[in-house]
Enzyme design. Structure first.
Site, PDB file in Angstrom:
ATOM      1  N   HIS A   1     -11.559   8.994   0.937  1.00  0.00           N
ATOM      2  CA  HIS A   1     -12.357   8.461  -0.152  1.00  0.00           C
ATOM      3  C   HIS A   1     -12.748   9.395  -1.354  1.00  0.00           C
ATOM      4  O   HIS A   1     -11.652   9.862  -1.895  1.00  0.00           O
ATOM      5  CB  HIS A   1     -13.558   7.693   0.410  1.00  0.00           C
ATOM      6  CG  HIS A   1     -14.240   6.788  -0.271  1.00  0.00           C
ATOM      7  ND1 HIS A   1     -13.861   6.095  -1.323  1.00  0.00           N
ATOM      8  CD2 HIS A   1     -15.684   6.171  -0.138  1.00  0.00           C
ATOM      9  CE1 HIS A   1     -14.602   5.385  -1.710  1.00  0.00           C
ATOM     10  NE2 HIS A   1     -15.469   5.202  -1.148  1.00  0.00           N
TER      11      HIS A   1
ATOM     12  N   HIS B   1      -3.199   3.841  -2.130  1.00  0.00           N
ATOM     13  CA  HIS B   1      -4.625   3.119  -2.268  1.00  0.00           C
ATOM     14  C   HIS B   1      -4.538   1.923  -1.304  1.00  0.00           C
ATOM     15  O   HIS B   1      -3.483   1.146  -1.423  1.00  0.00           O
ATOM     16  CB  HIS B   1      -4.812   2.766  -3.642  1.00  0.00           C
ATOM     17  CG  HIS B   1      -6.314   2.573  -4.041  1.00  0.00           C
ATOM     18  ND1 HIS B   1      -6.765   1.277  -3.663  1.00  0.00           N
ATOM     19  CD2 HIS B   1      -7.318   3.397  -4.241  1.00  0.00           C
ATOM     20  CE1 HIS B   1      -8.121   1.490  -4.124  1.00  0.00           C
ATOM     21  NE2 HIS B   1      -8.344   2.530  -4.331  1.00  0.00           N
TER      22      HIS B   1
ATOM     23  N   ASP C   1      -8.018  10.105  -8.176  1.00  0.00           N
ATOM     24  CA  ASP C   1      -8.321  11.513  -7.739  1.00  0.00           C
ATOM     25  C   ASP C   1      -7.252  12.419  -7.938  1.00  0.00           C
ATOM     26  O   ASP C   1      -7.446  13.744  -7.699  1.00  0.00           O
ATOM     27  CB  ASP C   1      -8.716  11.561  -6.221  1.00  0.00           C
ATOM     28  CG  ASP C   1     -10.101  10.747  -5.745  1.00  0.00           C
ATOM     29  OD1 ASP C   1     -10.941  10.992  -6.511  1.00  0.00           O
ATOM     30  OD2 ASP C   1      -9.978  10.125  -5.074  1.00  0.00           O
TER      31      ASP C   1
HETATM   32  N1  CMC Z   1       0.857  10.245   1.555  1.00  0.00           N
HETATM   33  C1  CMC Z   1       1.944   9.983   2.540  1.00  0.00           C
HETATM   34  N2  CMC Z   1       2.068   8.852   3.054  1.00  0.00           N
HETATM   35  C2  CMC Z   1       1.127   7.865   2.636  1.00  0.00           C
HETATM   36  C3  CMC Z   1       0.147   8.290   1.780  1.00  0.00           C
HETATM   37  C4  CMC Z   1      -0.090   9.371   1.328  1.00  0.00           C
HETATM   38  N3  CMC Z   1      -1.040   9.785   0.300  1.00  0.00           N
HETATM   39  N4  CMC Z   1      -0.807   7.158   1.878  1.00  0.00           N
HETATM   40  C5  CMC Z   1      -0.293   6.129   2.614  1.00  0.00           C
HETATM   41  N5  CMC Z   1       0.759   6.814   3.155  1.00  0.00           N
HETATM   42  C6  CMC Z   1       1.698   5.955   3.933  1.00  0.00           C
HETATM   43  C7  CMC Z   1       1.193   5.927   5.540  1.00  0.00           C
HETATM   44  O1  CMC Z   1       1.410   6.920   6.330  1.00  0.00           O
HETATM   45  C8  CMC Z   1       1.928   4.585   5.841  1.00  0.00           C
HETATM   46  O2  CMC Z   1       3.176   4.893   6.418  1.00  0.00           O
HETATM   47  P1  CMC Z   1       3.922   3.877   7.595  1.00  0.00           P
HETATM   48  O3  CMC Z   1       3.939   2.684   7.117  1.00  0.00           O
HETATM   49  O4  CMC Z   1       5.259   4.750   7.509  1.00  0.00           O
HETATM   50  O5  CMC Z   1       2.909   4.451   8.557  1.00  0.00           O
HETATM   51  C9  CMC Z   1       1.967   3.479   4.542  1.00  0.00           C
HETATM   52  O6  CMC Z   1       1.949   4.662   3.579  1.00  0.00           O
HETATM   53  C10 CMC Z   1       0.532   2.988   4.346  1.00  0.00           C
HETATM   54  O7  CMC Z   1      -0.408   3.818   4.705  1.00  0.00           O
HETATM   55  P2  CMC Z   1      -1.988   3.258   5.069  1.00  0.00           P
HETATM   56  O8  CMC Z   1      -2.713   4.299   5.628  1.00  0.00           O
HETATM   57  O9  CMC Z   1      -1.930   2.155   6.124  1.00  0.00           O
HETATM   58  O10 CMC Z   1      -2.603   2.700   3.885  1.00  0.00           O
HETATM   59  P3  CMC Z   1      -4.037   2.299   3.649  1.00  0.00           P
HETATM   60  O11 CMC Z   1      -4.185   1.330   2.855  1.00  0.00           O
HETATM   61  O12 CMC Z   1      -4.687   2.541   4.848  1.00  0.00           O
HETATM   62  O13 CMC Z   1      -4.713   3.963   2.967  1.00  0.00           O
HETATM   63  C11 CMC Z   1      -5.499   5.550   1.699  1.00  0.00           C
HETATM   64  C12 CMC Z   1      -5.020   3.989   1.743  1.00  0.00           C
HETATM   65  C13 CMC Z   1      -6.014   5.744  -0.150  1.00  0.00           C
HETATM   66  C14 CMC Z   1      -6.601   5.929   2.697  1.00  0.00           C
HETATM   67  C15 CMC Z   1      -4.263   6.370   1.691  1.00  0.00           C
HETATM   68  O14 CMC Z   1      -3.130   6.029   0.637  1.00  0.00           O
HETATM   69  C16 CMC Z   1      -4.457   7.769   1.646  1.00  0.00           C
HETATM   70  O15 CMC Z   1      -4.692   8.548   2.774  1.00  0.00           O
HETATM   71  N6  CMC Z   1      -4.172   8.549   0.582  1.00  0.00           N
HETATM   72  C17 CMC Z   1      -4.647   9.985   0.327  1.00  0.00           C
HETATM   73  C18 CMC Z   1      -6.147   9.974   0.301  1.00  0.00           C
HETATM   74  C19 CMC Z   1      -6.596   9.495  -1.160  1.00  0.00           C
HETATM   75  O16 CMC Z   1      -5.880   9.987  -2.160  1.00  0.00           O
HETATM   76  N7  CMC Z   1      -7.670   9.010  -1.212  1.00  0.00           N
HETATM   77  C20 CMC Z   1      -8.316   8.547  -2.395  1.00  0.00           C
HETATM   78  C21 CMC Z   1      -8.239   6.911  -2.716  1.00  0.00           C
HETATM   79  S1  CMC Z   1      -8.787   6.646  -4.219  1.00  0.00           S
HETATM   80  C22 CMC Z   1     -10.271   6.807  -4.603  1.00  0.00           C
HETATM   81  C23 CMC Z   1     -11.193   5.925  -3.628  1.00  0.00           C
HETATM   82  O17 CMC Z   1     -11.302   4.865  -4.023  1.00  0.00           O
HETATM   83  O18 CMC Z   1     -11.922   6.436  -2.735  1.00  0.00           O
END
Ligand code: CMC
Length: 431
Positions: A269, A309, A365
């Site tokens: 986050h 995201h 971010d």
């Molecule tokens: N790098 C590589 N792969 C990723 C990433 C990433 N940053 N984000 C998602 N994926 C992949 C993930 O491994 C999954 O792949 P698969 O379908 O093969 O298993 C797919 O994309 C879907 O990901 P998810 O984890 O199911 O998506 P989510 O909606 O639960 O997670 C997130 C959203 C923001 C937590 C995630 O994208 C992430 O961890 N990003 C990096 C951390 C980040 O930059 N966070 C800041 C968010 S913006 C500020 C805020 O609002 O807080």
């Protein structure tokens, strides 16, 4: 009721058909409870870990269309607010639904400015931390501690009391944030300077050393104000959800904001901006980008921080503004050498099938940390810089929750997967 505004569900286990009313395009999860095989059952629930498809509230504050990359506060597009408004105008907008008139803004600014000081004992709270304490941990503790200084804050259903704490929180967060930083670098605390604007005062409390008055460069002060606007709210994100959940038990807003800050701290986050900088440093140079991206795809290198995201499946509109802002800041303070690594990373990722298929784009971010770093703000402070403006959003969400007649104490259900009833086993009989 016509079938048009109903969802007709047939339970294949019993053959029974149910009509679930549709309001605003949605059904109420509680209406599923009538679906059961026999009367002794609890009834059907929607299993939705991580709220992937559950609206926990109605809200009129922030609108996001993740597919189109749209973000609006109270209907106003984020890019217009970033270009034309100040953070305090935006905080007023979030609280009151409308942009302030000049007189309203003057009053609001005066109220905030005259609440920037904290009780002197808060110094002792912050002083009590180890020299190397993370400023976010200190912020969580210090804002929670404010609860003990304002016992009236527990009267959360009294509108006047509530508004007073909202002003206090907006006013005091920069003071607590700056003091947490000063403690972590062993510098004396700087008291608020009420002749300065909200952001200039924050920068003064962070940066002032021996000069009688700290004067921030106007471009830097404006950049910080824009960053605050961009971070002010983001509808039902993890920390806003925590704010609402804690607030739903009628805890006072200082404790609720402490909880929301704690949620924001995590690297998935608000801690992501800190993680992005550490990642860019680790990559180090352009030549290492392809290998890093490969490692991310195979799962060996962790995630590409600052990408992806839950809601945006398009370029985060905040990232667009920040990218532009970064150029203005770098013109004043010099280019951050990690910018080239970030740009290359973005280029490689946006043309890579893995990221394209999953609709992973830069989020807020990805570039914000580069600006903070160029302003010589240490990496540990990045999530703290997110928490200051997000307090406005948390408070708007909190008040909306308290005034919403549909809301009750937040209490999800579970699907129990543990043991059925069994009798206690005395210690001597256990294997
Ligand atoms: N790098 C590589 N792969 C990723 C990433 C990433 N940053 N984000 C998602 N994926 C992949 C993930 O491994 C999954 O792949 P698969 O379908 O093969 O298993 C797919 O994309 C879907 O990901 P998810 O984890 O199911 O998506 P989510 O909606 O639960 O997670 C997130 C959203 C923001 C937590 C995630 O994208 C992430 O961890 N990003 C990096 C951390 C980040 O930059 N966070 C800041 C968010 S913006 C500020 C805020 O609002 O807080």
């Amino acid at each position: 009721m016509t079938t048009k505004d109903c969802l007709t569900v047939t339970d294949s286990r019993t053959g029974k058909t149910y009509e679930l009313p549709i309001t605003n395009g949605n059904i109420r999860a509680a209406d599923l409870r009538q679906i059961k095989v026999d009367e002794t059952e609890f009834g059907m629930m929607a299993y939705d870990p991580a709220f992937m498809n559950t609206a926990s509230c109605k809200s009129a504050i922030t609108y996001i269309d993740g597919d189109k990359g749209i973000l609006r506060y109270r209907g106003y597009p984020i890019d217009q607010l970033a270009e034309k408004a100040t953070f305090l105008e935006v905080a007023y907008l979030l609280f009151n639904s409308e942009l302030p008139t000049q007189a309203e803004l003057d009053d609001f600014t005066r109220d905030v400015t005259t609440h920037t000081f904290v009780h002197e004992n808060v110094r002792t709270v912050i002083d009590g931390f180890r020299y190397d304490a993370h400023p976010m941990g200190m912020l969580v503790a210090a804002v929670g501690a404010l609860s003990t200084f304002y016992p009236e804050a527990k009267h959360v259903l009294d509108g006047e009391v509530r508004r007073r704490q909202m002003i206090r929180l907006i006013a005091k967060m920069p003071t607590l944030a700056a003091w947490s930083y000063r403690h972590s670098v062993g510098m004396p605390f700087v008291y608020p300077d009420n002749e300065l604007s909200y952001v200039e005062n924050f920068l003064s409390m962070m940066k002032r050393v021996a000069e009688p008055k700290f004067k921030a460069h106007p471009v830097i002060a404006r950049a910080m104000d824009v960053l605050f606007i961009l971070h002010a709210d983001h509808e039902q994100n993890c920390s806003a959800n925590v704010m609402r959940a804690i607030g739903s038990s009628r805890a006072d807003p200082y404790c609720s904001v402490a909880g929301a800050c704690a949620a924001l701290y995590g690297p998935l986050h608000g801690g992501a901006n800190e993680a992005v900088l550490r990642m860019l440093r680790e990559i180090g140079s352009l030549g290492n980008v392809p290998a890093f991206v490969k490692d991310v795809k195979t799962g060996r290198g962790g995630r590409l921080m600052g990408f992806g995201h839950r809601v945006y499946k398009n370029y985060d509109p905040r990232a667009k503004v920040i990218k532009h802002l970064a150029d203005q800041v770098f013109d004043i303070v010099g280019k951050n050498p990690l910018l080239d690594v970030a740009l290359e990373l973005e280029k490689v990722a946006l043309s890579d099938e893995y990221f394209v298929e999953r609709k992973l784009y830069p989020n807020v971010d990805f570039y914000s940390g580069l600006i903070y770093q160029a302003l010589e703000i240490p990496v540990d402070m990045f999530p703290v810089l997110f928490a200051i403006p997000r307090t406005a959003g948390w408070l708007a969400q909190w008040e909306e929750m308290l005034l919403d007649k549909d809301q009750k104490i937040s209490r999800p259900r579970q699907v129990y997967t543990g043991e059925a009833k069994r009798d206690f086993l005395p210690l001597e009989d256990r294997k």
